[in-house]
Motif scaffolding. Structure first.
Motif, PDB file in Angstrom:
ATOM      1  N   ALA A 184     -50.893 -21.597 -46.095  1.00 15.34           N
ATOM      2  CA  ALA A 184     -50.409 -21.529 -45.012  1.00 15.34           C
ATOM      3  C   ALA A 184     -49.006 -22.386 -45.060  1.00 15.34           C
ATOM      4  N   GLY A 185     -48.838 -22.496 -46.024  1.00 16.37           N
ATOM      5  CA  GLY A 185     -47.075 -23.076 -46.119  1.00 16.37           C
ATOM      6  C   GLY A 185     -47.238 -24.787 -47.026  1.00 16.37           C
ATOM      7  N   GLY A 186     -48.757 -25.028 -46.825  1.00 17.71           N
ATOM      8  CA  GLY A 186     -48.561 -26.658 -47.777  1.00 17.71           C
ATOM      9  C   GLY A 186     -48.285 -26.537 -48.679  1.00 17.71           C
ATOM     10  N   ASN A 187     -47.219 -27.522 -49.327  1.00 17.36           N
ATOM     11  CA  ASN A 187     -47.841 -27.722 -51.004  1.00 17.36           C
ATOM     12  C   ASN A 187     -48.056 -28.730 -51.464  1.00 17.36           C
ATOM     13  N   TYR A 188     -48.808 -28.203 -52.661  1.00 13.43           N
ATOM     14  CA  TYR A 188     -50.154 -29.902 -53.031  1.00 13.43           C
ATOM     15  C   TYR A 188     -49.188 -29.466 -54.662  1.00 13.43           C
ATOM     16  N   TYR A 189     -49.165 -30.145 -55.342  1.00 15.04           N
ATOM     17  CA  TYR A 189     -48.680 -30.875 -56.978  1.00 15.04           C
ATOM     18  C   TYR A 189     -49.454 -31.438 -57.929  1.00 15.04           C
ATOM     19  N   LEU A 190     -49.258 -30.858 -59.091  1.00 12.43           N
ATOM     20  CA  LEU A 190     -50.516 -32.223 -59.510  1.00 12.43           C
ATOM     21  C   LEU A 190     -49.696 -32.601 -60.964  1.00 12.43           C
ATOM     22  N   ALA A 191     -50.750 -34.011 -60.640  1.00 16.14           N
ATOM     23  CA  ALA A 191     -49.480 -34.992 -61.788  1.00 16.14           C
ATOM     24  C   ALA A 191     -50.079 -34.865 -63.036  1.00 16.14           C
ATOM     25  N   PRO A 192     -49.684 -35.193 -64.356  1.00 21.23           N
ATOM     26  CA  PRO A 192     -49.839 -34.815 -65.580  1.00 21.23           C
ATOM     27  C   PRO A 192     -51.165 -35.970 -66.135  1.00 21.23           C
ATOM     28  N   GLU A 193     -51.390 -36.946 -65.264  1.00 25.75           N
ATOM     29  CA  GLU A 193     -51.931 -37.554 -65.399  1.00 25.75           C
ATOM     30  C   GLU A 193     -53.004 -38.660 -64.773  1.00 25.75           C
TER      31      GLU A 193
ATOM     32  N   ASP B 215     -42.727 -36.209 -61.340  1.00 26.82           N
ATOM     33  CA  ASP B 215     -42.833 -35.076 -63.283  1.00 26.82           C
ATOM     34  C   ASP B 215     -44.715 -34.693 -62.643  1.00 26.82           C
ATOM     35  N   ALA B 216     -44.245 -34.252 -61.525  1.00 22.67           N
ATOM     36  CA  ALA B 216     -45.503 -32.793 -61.202  1.00 22.67           C
ATOM     37  C   ALA B 216     -45.513 -31.523 -61.165  1.00 22.67           C
ATOM     38  N   GLU B 217     -46.121 -30.794 -61.568  1.00 18.42           N
ATOM     39  CA  GLU B 217     -46.145 -29.416 -61.861  1.00 18.42           C
ATOM     40  C   GLU B 217     -46.850 -28.420 -59.920  1.00 18.42           C
ATOM     41  N   PRO B 218     -46.528 -27.527 -59.706  1.00 17.48           N
ATOM     42  CA  PRO B 218     -46.947 -26.906 -58.553  1.00 17.48           C
ATOM     43  C   PRO B 218     -48.599 -26.758 -58.011  1.00 17.48           C
ATOM     44  N   LEU B 219     -48.797 -26.475 -57.308  1.00 15.69           N
ATOM     45  CA  LEU B 219     -50.092 -25.542 -57.115  1.00 15.69           C
ATOM     46  C   LEU B 219     -50.468 -24.711 -56.546  1.00 15.69           C
ATOM     47  N   THR B 220     -50.840 -23.914 -57.379  1.00 13.81           N
ATOM     48  CA  THR B 220     -50.676 -22.597 -56.249  1.00 13.81           C
ATOM     49  C   THR B 220     -52.342 -22.288 -56.213  1.00 13.81           C
ATOM     50  N   ALA B 221     -53.156 -21.181 -55.111  1.00 15.61           N
ATOM     51  CA  ALA B 221     -54.607 -21.589 -54.427  1.00 15.61           C
ATOM     52  C   ALA B 221     -54.791 -20.624 -55.565  1.00 15.61           C
TER      53      ALA B 221
END
Length: 264
Positions: free
Chosen positions: A193-202, A253-259
């Motif tokens: 729907a357009g929300g953004n999640y990111y993954l922290a390295p640790e 420091d985070a990387e984008p997450l996809t569904a």
């Protein structure tokens, strides 16, 4: 005079403190002090006499006022009272919050909205989050845990076009999402729907979350059972600046997450 005895003299009577603080804010006659504070005229007179003997106040043609010593004492008492208020509210949960990382004056927390540390109500904390989500136009959060309960109002807001989301999660939360089909489905719908999640390295050493609900800073501490134990919120500039900075450091420091990344 014995300093400890004088501290005891002042602090063991709320009426004395009230009279001194009132006089630190202006000039009053005895009658005006009684009317302003609601304290009996007998008690006001006793306080005035005691303060005059100690050099904390002086009499003028138009009433009583504090001396420089009295002003200093009143100011320092307010600081001590604010510090003690923080100790009472934050002390019991200090190990759950990133207090060691906070570079602002901790006395600012005395004016923050803080959940009751002596009566932890997880549902009340979560309900507060839901309310803030529904009231916000933009949510930026570094979340130790996200959970399915708050995912629904987030999705509803994004789907309706009333909410923007930027959320950073640690690796342990990604595993939680992947292991729970219901939560995973909501998160995937949020991303679609357009929300953004990111993954922290640790994962961070201490389990806590920081978030910005528009211009409102929120900080939450989590227990060993992965349930929220304390929530505080504030619009004080130093707390807002620290919270936003902490989120931005996490996002940098985070990387984008996809569904698809949420799939087991």
């Amino acid at each position: 005079m014995d300093p400890f005895g004088e501290i005891s003299f002042l602090t063991r009577s709320e009426n004395r403190i009230t009279v001194l603080e009132t006089l630190a804010g202006g000039r009053y006659t005895e009658q005006e002090l009684t009317d302003e504070t609601g304290i009996s005229d007998v008690t006001v007179k006793r306080a005035i006499d005691a303060f005059r003997q100690r050099g904390w106040i002086r009499e003028t043609e138009t009433g009583y006022t504090t001396t420089p010593v009295g002003e200093l004492l009143a100011a320092d008492y307010r600081r001590l009272a604010g510090t003690m208020d923080v100790a009472c509210h934050v002390g019991p949960v200090v190990d759950l919050l990133p207090v060691d990382e906070m570079d602002f004056d901790l006395r600012l927390l005395s004016e923050a909205r803080i959940s009751d540390p002596d009566d932890v109500d997880v549902l009340e904390i979560v309900d507060r989050w839901i309310t803030l989500i529904r009231e916000a136009d933009r949510l930026e959060v570094f979340a130790y845990r996200t959970g399915r309960i708050v995912a629904e109002p987030i999705y509803e807001g994004i789907e309706a076009g009333t909410l923007e989301l930027e959320a950073v999660v640690p690796p342990s939360e990604l595993e939680q999402i992947r292991s729970d089909p219901t939560t995973r489905e909501f998160k995937q719908k949020i991303i679609d729907a357009g929300g953004n999640y990111y993954l922290a390295p640790e994962d961070q050493p201490k389990p806590y979350s920081v978030g910005m609900f528009d211009d409102l800073a929120a900080i939450a501490g989590w227990g060993s059972d992965s349930k929220p134990q304390v929530h505080l919120e504030s619009r004080a500039d130093p707390i807002v600046e620290w919270t936003r900075s902490r989120y931005e450091r996490a996002k940098a420091d985070a990387e984008p997450l996809t569904a698809e990344d949420l799939e087991p």
